[in-house]
Design an enzyme around this catalytic site. Structure first.
Site, PDB file in Angstrom:
ATOM      1  N   ARG A  14     -15.811 -65.091 -25.366  1.00 15.23           N
ATOM      2  CA  ARG A  14     -14.621 -64.395 -25.854  1.00 15.23           C
ATOM      3  C   ARG A  14     -15.048 -62.986 -26.246  1.00 15.23           C
ATOM      4  NH1 ARG A  14     -14.652 -69.588 -28.091  1.00 15.23           N
ATOM      5  NH2 ARG A  14     -12.868 -70.896 -27.474  1.00 15.23           N
TER       6      ARG A  14
ATOM      7  N   LYS B 176     -15.090 -69.971 -31.978  1.00 10.55           N
ATOM      8  CA  LYS B 176     -13.801 -70.504 -32.409  1.00 10.55           C
ATOM      9  C   LYS B 176     -13.997 -71.872 -33.045  1.00 10.55           C
ATOM     10  CE  LYS B 176      -9.064 -71.011 -30.734  1.00 10.55           C
ATOM     11  NZ  LYS B 176      -8.173 -70.892 -29.556  1.00 10.55           N
TER      12      LYS B 176
ATOM     13  N   HIS C  11     -10.005 -61.282 -21.914  1.00 13.95           N
ATOM     14  CA  HIS C  11     -10.016 -62.741 -21.912  1.00 13.95           C
ATOM     15  C   HIS C  11      -9.840 -63.306 -20.507  1.00 13.95           C
ATOM     16  CE1 HIS C  11     -10.204 -66.263 -24.463  1.00 13.95           C
ATOM     17  NE2 HIS C  11      -9.230 -66.829 -23.781  1.00 13.95           N
TER      18      HIS C  11
ATOM     19  N   ARG D  56     -13.073 -64.405 -19.056  1.00 17.21           N
ATOM     20  CA  ARG D  56     -13.520 -65.736 -19.482  1.00 17.21           C
ATOM     21  C   ARG D  56     -12.846 -66.811 -18.635  1.00 17.21           C
ATOM     22  NH1 ARG D  56     -15.199 -69.152 -23.921  1.00 17.21           N
ATOM     23  NH2 ARG D  56     -13.596 -70.668 -24.498  1.00 17.21           N
TER      24      ARG D  56
ATOM     25  N   HIS E 197     -15.238 -75.631 -25.628  1.00 16.15           N
ATOM     26  CA  HIS E 197     -13.996 -76.373 -25.830  1.00 16.15           C
ATOM     27  C   HIS E 197     -14.289 -77.699 -26.534  1.00 16.15           C
ATOM     28  CE1 HIS E 197     -11.841 -74.170 -22.293  1.00 16.15           C
ATOM     29  NE2 HIS E 197     -11.824 -73.476 -23.409  1.00 16.15           N
TER      30      HIS E 197
ATOM     31  N   TYR F 267      -8.257 -75.346 -15.849  1.00 21.05           N
ATOM     32  CA  TYR F 267      -8.799 -74.468 -14.812  1.00 21.05           C
ATOM     33  C   TYR F 267      -8.842 -75.147 -13.450  1.00 21.05           C
ATOM     34  CZ  TYR F 267     -10.094 -71.596 -18.778  1.00 21.05           C
ATOM     35  OH  TYR F 267     -10.046 -70.836 -19.925  1.00 21.05           O
TER      36      TYR F 267
END
Length: 331
Positions: free
Chosen positions: A147, A172, A278, A281, A304, A313
């Site tokens: 990120r 995150k 972003h 990414r 994640h 994705y």
């Protein structure tokens, strides 16, 4: 400026309400971005109801404010939910008021949309339009799946050249993870680090050189703030004032400068898709899956928590383009 704004917002009933909110956020070690966002939503809520104190308001006022955001301001569902979270924090953590009625305020349903992904050709064209620090940061976002703030907050000590990996601290969800260090970025990163070293030595010569440290590390390790390993890989060209401590120090490059540079580069590269840092990414994740890497590996590299987040994705891979033959083409 912020103190004056706080006094105006809360009025005579509670002139320090937003100061209390900020103090509580800092005590819980929330980020400065969360602090600014929550304080702003609390201020807007109070102003919307003509400076009434939140203690005198309840579910009807919260619903009216959130409805105003959705209907009149037309904010996104995620923005509306952030406003609700800010008000929940204000009532529960600052005013110490339990909110049994808050369950009646329904959270907005966030749309599940496919991410924008660039082709490898588009990524190449985009990077060709960048140079210097902006090129290196953008290359890291695409090459390591980072990120934008993870890249800008990168510290010297967290780059492992021998092991070809980057340690991302407090990503995150305040989680650490390890991602790949692209071979093609080793030399440019070494050169950037030498540039950062020169700035740090200049700061030390000027009697400064301290960098912001997370949580209580600055108290626990007195000399860590000036140590070389804790310095940013991408330091700002100028020193600035820390909004919390009022200390003057060198922060990292501002994210808006990277966002603006990528946007302008996309225009020069004639890329018609919406293009932000972003997006790089997203492109990293998609191209990794296209190259045959398993989804669990990509999940770990992206950080994640749930593999279902990574699975989105798979929907933007070339299954509908080159991977499937249209029946029209069989006629």
């Amino acid at each position: 400026m912020e103190r004056a704004k706080n006094s105006v917002v809360a009025g005579s009933q509670s002139p320090k309400l937003l100061d209390q909110l900020r103090a509580r956020i800092r005590a819980l070690h929330y980020s400065i971005r969360t602090e600014d966002a929550y304080a702003d939503w609390a201020r807007r809520f109070i102003l919307f109801h003509e400076k009434r104190h939140p203690r005198d308001m309840g579910v009807a006022e919260v619903e009216a404010f959130l409805t105003h955001l959705a209907v009149e301001r037309k904010v996104s569902a995620s923005t509306q939910n952030q406003a609700k979270a800010a008000l929940l924090f204000l009532y529960k953590k600052v005013l110490q008021i339990e909110l049994p009625w808050l369950s009646e305020v329904v959270a907005a349903k966030v749309s599940r949309r496919l991410p924008v992904v660039l082709t490898q050709r588009e990524v190449r064209e985009l990077l060709l339009q960048l140079n210097g620090v902006t090129w290196l940061v953008a290359s890291l976002l695409y090459g390591a799946g980072m990120r934008v703030l993870e890249g800008l907050r990168l510290r010297i000590k967290d780059i492992e050249f021998e092991r070809r990996e980057i340690i991302i601290r407090e990503g995150k969800g305040s989680k650490d993870r390890i991602t790949v260090l692209p071979e093609n970025l080793i030399l440019p990163l070494r050169e950037q680090i030498e540039h950062a070293r020169a700035l740090h030595q200049k700061d030390l010569a000027d009697g400064m050189g301290s960098v912001w440290l997370p949580d209580a590390l600055a108290m626990k390790y007195k000399n860590a703030a000036k140590s070389w390993g804790w310095q940013y890989v991408f330091p700002s060209a100028v020193r600035s004032i820390d909004p919390r401590s009022a200390a003057q120090r060198r922060h990292h490059v501002h994210e808006q400068s990277i966002q603006k540079a990528v946007s302008l580069a996309a225009k020069r590269a004639a890329i018609d898709k919406p293009c932000t840092p972003h997006v790089l990414r997203h492109s990293f994740a998609t191209h990794m899956l296209q190259s045959g890497y398993d989804i669990r590996t990509v999940q770990e590299l992206l950080g994640h928590q749930d593999v279902s987040t990574t699975q989105i994705y798979t929907h933007v891979m070339n299954k509908g383009g080159r991977g499937v033959l249209s029946p029209l083409d069989s006629l």
